[in-house]
Design a protein around this motif. Structure first.
Motif, PDB file in Angstrom:
ATOM      1  N   HIS A   1     -13.194  87.456   8.569  1.00  0.00           N
ATOM      2  CA  HIS A   1     -13.123  88.888   8.745  1.00  0.00           C
ATOM      3  C   HIS A   1     -12.741  89.522   7.401  1.00  0.00           C
ATOM      4  CE1 HIS A   1     -12.103  92.646  10.805  1.00  0.00           C
ATOM      5  NE2 HIS A   1     -11.079  92.701   9.995  1.00  0.00           N
ATOM      6  N   TYR A   2     -13.633  90.316   6.867  1.00  0.00           N
ATOM      7  CA  TYR A   2     -13.380  91.021   5.611  1.00  0.00           C
ATOM      8  C   TYR A   2     -13.670  92.503   5.792  1.00  0.00           C
ATOM      9  CZ  TYR A   2     -13.406  86.447   3.360  1.00  0.00           C
ATOM     10  OH  TYR A   2     -13.129  85.157   2.995  1.00  0.00           O
ATOM     11  N   GLU A   3     -12.933  93.324   5.062  1.00  0.00           N
ATOM     12  CA  GLU A   3     -13.157  94.765   5.090  1.00  0.00           C
ATOM     13  C   GLU A   3     -13.413  95.251   3.679  1.00  0.00           C
ATOM     14  OE1 GLU A   3      -9.895  96.776   6.887  1.00  0.00           O
ATOM     15  OE2 GLU A   3     -10.400  96.103   8.897  1.00  0.00           O
ATOM     16  N   ILE A   4     -14.424  96.099   3.531  1.00  0.00           N
ATOM     17  CA  ILE A   4     -14.738  96.715   2.249  1.00  0.00           C
ATOM     18  C   ILE A   4     -14.490  98.205   2.413  1.00  0.00           C
ATOM     19  CG2 ILE A   4     -16.502  97.090   0.500  1.00  0.00           C
ATOM     20  CD1 ILE A   4     -17.889  94.552   1.608  1.00  0.00           C
ATOM     21  N   ASP A   5     -13.525  98.722   1.654  1.00  0.00           N
ATOM     22  CA  ASP A   5     -13.151 100.125   1.754  1.00  0.00           C
ATOM     23  C   ASP A   5     -13.908 100.923   0.702  1.00  0.00           C
ATOM     24  OD1 ASP A   5     -11.944 102.477   2.383  1.00  0.00           O
ATOM     25  OD2 ASP A   5     -10.024 102.004   1.449  1.00  0.00           O
ATOM     26  N   CYS A   6     -14.745 101.852   1.158  1.00  0.00           N
ATOM     27  CA  CYS A   6     -15.572 102.679   0.266  1.00  0.00           C
ATOM     28  C   CYS A   6     -15.104 104.122   0.259  1.00  0.00           C
ATOM     29  CB  CYS A   6     -17.029 102.638   0.728  1.00  0.00           C
ATOM     30  SG  CYS A   6     -17.687 101.019   0.976  1.00  0.00           S
ATOM     31  N   ALA A   7     -13.846 104.376   0.585  1.00  0.00           N
ATOM     32  CA  ALA A   7     -13.370 105.743   0.768  1.00  0.00           C
ATOM     33  C   ALA A   7     -13.469 106.586  -0.497  1.00  0.00           C
ATOM     34  CB  ALA A   7     -11.926 105.728   1.272  1.00  0.00           C
ATOM     35  N   ILE A   8     -13.050 106.052  -1.622  1.00  0.00           N
ATOM     36  CA  ILE A   8     -13.020 106.850  -2.852  1.00  0.00           C
ATOM     37  C   ILE A   8     -14.426 107.212  -3.333  1.00  0.00           C
ATOM     38  CG2 ILE A   8     -12.285 106.861  -5.265  1.00  0.00           C
ATOM     39  CD1 ILE A   8      -9.846 105.208  -4.325  1.00  0.00           C
ATOM     40  N   PRO A   9     -15.376 106.247  -3.438  1.00  0.00           N
ATOM     41  CA  PRO A   9     -16.718 106.641  -3.867  1.00  0.00           C
ATOM     42  C   PRO A   9     -17.431 107.566  -2.885  1.00  0.00           C
ATOM     43  CG  PRO A   9     -16.494 104.247  -3.944  1.00  0.00           C
ATOM     44  CD  PRO A   9     -15.260 104.803  -3.339  1.00  0.00           C
ATOM     45  N   VAL A  10     -17.146 107.424  -1.591  1.00  0.00           N
ATOM     46  CA  VAL A  10     -17.792 108.271  -0.579  1.00  0.00           C
ATOM     47  C   VAL A  10     -17.258 109.701  -0.668  1.00  0.00           C
ATOM     48  CG1 VAL A  10     -18.046 108.672   1.896  1.00  0.00           C
ATOM     49  CG2 VAL A  10     -18.393 106.398   0.972  1.00  0.00           C
ATOM     50  N   THR A  11     -15.943 109.852  -0.811  1.00  0.00           N
ATOM     51  CA  THR A  11     -15.372 111.196  -0.903  1.00  0.00           C
ATOM     52  C   THR A  11     -15.780 111.890  -2.197  1.00  0.00           C
ATOM     53  OG1 THR A  11     -13.321 110.279  -1.786  1.00  0.00           O
ATOM     54  CG2 THR A  11     -13.393 110.753   0.575  1.00  0.00           C
ATOM     55  N   ASP A  12     -16.043 111.107  -3.255  1.00  0.00           N
ATOM     56  CA  ASP A  12     -16.524 111.685  -4.512  1.00  0.00           C
ATOM     57  C   ASP A  12     -18.014 111.993  -4.468  1.00  0.00           C
ATOM     58  OD1 ASP A  12     -13.998 111.539  -5.546  1.00  0.00           O
ATOM     59  OD2 ASP A  12     -14.350 109.720  -6.708  1.00  0.00           O
ATOM     60  N   GLY A  13     -18.698 111.559  -3.399  1.00  0.00           N
ATOM     61  CA  GLY A  13     -20.129 111.820  -3.254  1.00  0.00           C
ATOM     62  C   GLY A  13     -21.008 110.894  -4.072  1.00  0.00           C
ATOM     63  N   LEU A  14     -20.486 109.720  -4.445  1.00  0.00           N
ATOM     64  CA  LEU A  14     -21.250 108.784  -5.278  1.00  0.00           C
ATOM     65  C   LEU A  14     -22.131 107.842  -4.465  1.00  0.00           C
ATOM     66  CD1 LEU A  14     -18.524 107.847  -7.889  1.00  0.00           C
ATOM     67  CD2 LEU A  14     -20.460 109.377  -8.199  1.00  0.00           C
ATOM     68  N   MET A  15     -21.710 107.499  -3.244  1.00  0.00           N
ATOM     69  CA  MET A  15     -22.499 106.549  -2.451  1.00  0.00           C
ATOM     70  C   MET A  15     -22.410 106.870  -0.977  1.00  0.00           C
ATOM     71  SD  MET A  15     -20.142 103.096  -2.620  1.00  0.00           S
ATOM     72  CE  MET A  15     -20.821 102.217  -1.254  1.00  0.00           C
ATOM     73  N   GLU A  16     -23.385 106.351  -0.237  1.00  0.00           N
ATOM     74  CA  GLU A  16     -23.437 106.496   1.218  1.00  0.00           C
ATOM     75  C   GLU A  16     -23.070 105.159   1.855  1.00  0.00           C
ATOM     76  OE1 GLU A  16     -24.209 109.028   3.353  1.00  0.00           O
ATOM     77  OE2 GLU A  16     -24.090 110.350   1.619  1.00  0.00           O
TER      78      GLU A  16
END
Length: 89
Positions: free
Chosen positions: A1-16
């Motif tokens: 079980h692994y989690e990848i947190d993409c919160a910072i790039p998503v809130t900056d509008g860099l990735m979906e």
């Protein structure tokens, strides 16, 4: 079980996160074949977190490699650094 947190790039509008989830589903290899996850590996998205559950051994280094590959493909590798916060991320 692994989690990848993409919160910072998503809130900056860099990735979906949806495109990253799709990329992982297409690129994770099971028995040497990409995209054939079956019931052994599940990739799920919860807002800005991508969760990868596996019944077979999968290394954190492999997920980090795929994350870097995704960033390179979208020309974001120079701006975003992939860092592990704990053993499950």
């Amino acid at each position: 079980h692994y989690e990848i947190d993409c919160a910072i790039p998503v809130t900056d509008g860099l990735m979906e996160p949806a495109s990253f989830e799709k990329f992982l589903k297409e690129k994770i290899k099971v028995n040497g074949k990409a995209g054939l996850l079956g019931d052994k590996i599940t990739v799920a998205r919860n807002n800005t977190r991508i969760t990868v559950d596996s019944t077979i051994p999968i290394s954190k280094r492999y997920l980090k490699y795929l994350t870097k590959k995704f960033l390179k493909r979208h020309k974001l590798r120079d701006y975003i650094r992939v860092v592990a916060v704990d053993k499950k991320s």
